[in-house]
Design a protein around this motif. Sequence first.
Motif, mmCIF file in Angstrom:
data_model
loop_
_atom_site.group_PDB
_atom_site.id
_atom_site.type_symbol
_atom_site.label_atom_id
_atom_site.label_comp_id
_atom_site.label_asym_id
_atom_site.label_seq_id
_atom_site.Cartn_x
_atom_site.Cartn_y
_atom_site.Cartn_z
ATOM 1 N N LEU A 44 -11.701 -9.503 7.943
ATOM 2 C CA LEU A 44 -10.670 -9.894 6.984
ATOM 3 C C LEU A 44 -10.683 -9.003 5.756
ATOM 4 C CD1 LEU A 44 -8.420 -11.963 6.322
ATOM 5 C CD2 LEU A 44 -10.153 -13.259 5.038
ATOM 6 N N THR A 45 -9.530 -8.383 5.486
ATOM 7 C CA THR A 45 -9.325 -7.610 4.265
ATOM 8 C C THR A 45 -8.015 -8.068 3.632
ATOM 9 O OG1 THR A 45 -8.115 -5.835 5.384
ATOM 10 C CG2 THR A 45 -10.524 -5.592 5.208
ATOM 11 N N ALA A 46 -7.790 -7.631 2.400
ATOM 12 C CA ALA A 46 -6.512 -7.902 1.735
ATOM 13 C C ALA A 46 -6.176 -6.739 0.826
ATOM 14 C CB ALA A 46 -6.577 -9.194 0.937
ATOM 15 N N ASP A 47 -4.909 -6.381 0.773
ATOM 16 C CA ASP A 47 -4.419 -5.306 -0.087
ATOM 17 C C ASP A 47 -3.569 -5.894 -1.208
ATOM 18 O OD1 ASP A 47 -5.565 -3.358 1.577
ATOM 19 O OD2 ASP A 47 -3.775 -3.292 2.849
ATOM 20 N N VAL A 48 -3.710 -5.321 -2.400
ATOM 21 C CA VAL A 48 -2.882 -5.727 -3.529
ATOM 22 C C VAL A 48 -1.505 -5.094 -3.356
ATOM 23 C CG1 VAL A 48 -2.620 -5.717 -6.030
ATOM 24 C CG2 VAL A 48 -4.905 -5.885 -5.026
ATOM 25 N N VAL A 49 -0.481 -5.930 -3.242
ATOM 26 C CA VAL A 49 0.878 -5.409 -3.056
ATOM 27 C C VAL A 49 1.745 -5.624 -4.296
ATOM 28 C CG1 VAL A 49 0.826 -5.614 -0.550
ATOM 29 C CG2 VAL A 49 1.613 -7.566 -1.918
ATOM 30 N N LYS A 50 1.222 -6.384 -5.261
ATOM 31 C CA LYS A 50 1.950 -6.566 -6.513
ATOM 32 C C LYS A 50 0.953 -6.878 -7.602
ATOM 33 C CE LYS A 50 5.768 -9.155 -8.622
ATOM 34 N NZ LYS A 50 6.751 -10.268 -8.441
ATOM 35 N N GLU A 51 1.087 -6.202 -8.747
ATOM 36 C CA GLU A 51 0.171 -6.436 -9.862
ATOM 37 C C GLU A 51 0.565 -7.687 -10.614
ATOM 38 O OE1 GLU A 51 -0.342 -2.936 -12.279
ATOM 39 O OE2 GLU A 51 -0.449 -1.633 -10.525
ATOM 40 N N GLN A 52 -0.325 -8.102 -11.561
ATOM 41 C CA GLN A 52 -0.138 -9.385 -12.224
ATOM 42 C C GLN A 52 1.015 -9.408 -13.202
ATOM 43 O OE1 GLN A 52 -4.101 -9.727 -13.835
ATOM 44 N NE2 GLN A 52 -3.409 -9.261 -15.886
ATOM 45 N N GLY A 53 1.403 -8.300 -13.767
ATOM 46 C CA GLY A 53 2.489 -8.324 -14.741
ATOM 47 C C GLY A 53 2.119 -9.176 -15.941
ATOM 48 N N SER A 54 3.022 -10.095 -16.334
ATOM 49 C CA SER A 54 2.769 -10.912 -17.523
ATOM 50 C C SER A 54 1.955 -12.163 -17.209
ATOM 51 C CB SER A 54 4.100 -11.323 -18.156
ATOM 52 O OG SER A 54 4.868 -12.078 -17.225
ATOM 53 N N GLY A 55 1.717 -12.436 -15.921
ATOM 54 C CA GLY A 55 0.954 -13.622 -15.544
ATOM 55 C C GLY A 55 -0.442 -13.255 -15.078
ATOM 56 N N PRO A 56 -1.233 -14.258 -14.685
ATOM 57 C CA PRO A 56 -2.628 -14.004 -14.318
ATOM 58 C C PRO A 56 -2.842 -13.578 -12.867
ATOM 59 C CG PRO A 56 -2.196 -16.354 -14.305
ATOM 60 C CD PRO A 56 -0.926 -15.700 -14.753
ATOM 61 N N PHE A 57 -1.805 -13.656 -12.024
ATOM 62 C CA PHE A 57 -2.015 -13.507 -10.583
ATOM 63 C C PHE A 57 -1.529 -12.168 -10.052
ATOM 64 C CE2 PHE A 57 -1.007 -18.231 -10.934
ATOM 65 C CZ PHE A 57 -2.334 -18.584 -11.076
ATOM 66 N N VAL A 58 -2.253 -11.643 -9.042
ATOM 67 C CA VAL A 58 -1.772 -10.531 -8.229
ATOM 68 C C VAL A 58 -1.325 -11.104 -6.884
ATOM 69 C CG1 VAL A 58 -3.350 -8.906 -9.345
ATOM 70 C CG2 VAL A 58 -4.032 -10.017 -7.206
ATOM 71 N N THR A 59 -0.608 -10.294 -6.117
ATOM 72 C CA THR A 59 -0.185 -10.710 -4.788
ATOM 73 C C THR A 59 -0.980 -9.932 -3.754
ATOM 74 O OG1 THR A 59 2.038 -11.187 -5.605
ATOM 75 C CG2 THR A 59 1.774 -10.960 -3.222
ATOM 76 N N LEU A 60 -1.584 -10.668 -2.815
ATOM 77 C CA LEU A 60 -2.442 -10.079 -1.794
ATOM 78 C C LEU A 60 -1.806 -10.228 -0.415
ATOM 79 C CD1 LEU A 60 -5.989 -11.443 -2.818
ATOM 80 C CD2 LEU A 60 -4.998 -9.199 -3.332
ATOM 81 N N GLN A 61 -1.797 -9.123 0.331
ATOM 82 C CA GLN A 61 -1.391 -9.141 1.743
ATOM 83 C C GLN A 61 -2.660 -9.117 2.585
ATOM 84 O OE1 GLN A 61 2.009 -8.534 3.441
ATOM 85 N NE2 GLN A 61 0.686 -9.372 5.047
ATOM 86 N N PHE A 62 -2.919 -10.204 3.317
ATOM 87 C CA PHE A 62 -4.131 -10.297 4.128
ATOM 88 C C PHE A 62 -3.931 -9.625 5.483
ATOM 89 C CE2 PHE A 62 -5.056 -13.564 1.013
ATOM 90 C CZ PHE A 62 -6.442 -13.464 0.867
ATOM 91 N N SER A 63 -5.033 -9.254 6.093
ATOM 92 C CA SER A 63 -4.990 -8.582 7.398
ATOM 93 C C SER A 63 -4.835 -9.566 8.556
ATOM 94 C CB SER A 63 -6.264 -7.753 7.601
ATOM 95 O OG SER A 63 -7.417 -8.583 7.556
ATOM 96 N N ARG A 64 -4.955 -10.845 8.283
ATOM 97 C CA ARG A 64 -4.732 -11.864 9.301
ATOM 98 C C ARG A 64 -3.680 -12.835 8.781
ATOM 99 N NH1 ARG A 64 -10.021 -13.385 12.678
ATOM 100 N NH2 ARG A 64 -8.452 -13.062 14.290
ATOM 101 N N GLU A 65 -3.152 -13.657 9.668
ATOM 102 C CA GLU A 65 -2.077 -14.556 9.252
ATOM 103 C C GLU A 65 -2.209 -15.902 9.952
ATOM 104 O OE1 GLU A 65 1.498 -13.303 12.327
ATOM 105 O OE2 GLU A 65 1.407 -12.333 10.359
ATOM 106 N N GLY A 66 -1.471 -16.881 9.430
ATOM 107 C CA GLY A 66 -1.394 -18.190 10.059
ATOM 108 C C GLY A 66 -2.739 -18.858 10.227
ATOM 109 N N ALA A 67 -2.946 -19.467 11.397
ATOM 110 C CA ALA A 67 -4.172 -20.214 11.664
ATOM 111 C C ALA A 67 -5.400 -19.314 11.616
ATOM 112 C CB ALA A 67 -4.073 -20.905 13.020
ATOM 113 N N ALA A 68 -5.258 -18.053 12.049
ATOM 114 C CA ALA A 68 -6.401 -17.125 12.025
ATOM 115 C C ALA A 68 -6.859 -16.864 10.595
ATOM 116 C CB ALA A 68 -6.032 -15.818 12.723
#
Length: 343
Positions: free
Chosen positions: A118-142
């Motif tokens: 399992l890895t995750a890539d940052v696809v969007k920075e936090q901007g004015s809020g505290p959160f970044v957006t992460l795209q994980f290498s797995r999806e759904g139930a996995a």
Amino acid sequence: MEARRLHHFQLPEALNATTPPERRGLRRDHVRMMVLDRKTGATAHAKFFQLDQFLKKDDLLLLNASRTVPAVLQAVRLRSGEEVEIRLAHRLDDSVWQALVVAEGVAVGERFIFSPSLTADVVKEQGSGPFVTLQFSREGAALYDEIYQLGEPVRYEYIHTDWSLDYYQTVYASVPGSVEMPSAGRAFSWEMLFRLQRKGVKIAYMQLHTGLSYLLDDSWRHDPRENHEQYMIPQETVEAVEQCKAAGGRVIAVGTTVVRSLETAVDAEGVLRAQSGWTNLYIHEGFPLRVVDGLITGFHEPEASHLDLLSAFVDPSLLYTAYQEAIDREYLWHEFGDMNLIL
């Protein structure tokens, strides 16, 4: 319209419930319960398992079926090799989450390694809020399988013991997605729910996946209107509400998450509709509640926006008086604490 803030009150540290009731020698449904009359402010005092004494045939309990995920993860930052903490905040789709990364200078394109699979890539920075957006290498139930294997539940600053995830679940939770426990339903047991049904109290379910509110750093302040949470109200729940109203029953929300979802799903004509989406509804004193008649909730800390929502049910001065009484009677606060029924 801005709400008139509930009078500030001092919460003694000893009233922060740091231990699940089960570890204090109590069944989860044997915590205490303060019953508050929303019109007069009159109070009564009972145990939660006695809830059936305050409900009547044809009342409807609405429960949030969202299940708590262990949202605190450890990862290795690929570019530096350092270990960092990552707190999941909101699920956006099967493989994408907003998250709080406890590290400086996080940039788009960075990769975090959680496990060999399992890895995750940052696809969007936090901007004015505290959160970044992460795209994980797995999806759904996995992906959920990995999260449940690797993660730990969010624990607030007053919790000093690493209680396991089981203590952060309601007995009826079924759909994973909340990063902080929808705690108003924690005190229910199946025995209690069956007893209520035998009395003629109806039960229906919806979902709101709670987002991350505990941000570790006071420099980030969540206005309720900036806190978007995903909800889903099925058609059978809408029909249960309609039947309850037609029979003269009361719709009683178990938790502020349920109130927020139901009142969001009311159309311009005041009709509740089956739907799903994101809500940032801010409920406060003077807000016209069009679906919900009563509320089961815990006790909320001073200045919490949840108190603004409670002020839509009860005049803030009456609520303040009741809270002072709860303090005097040494009710326990927070997710492992006691309960408040507002009718």
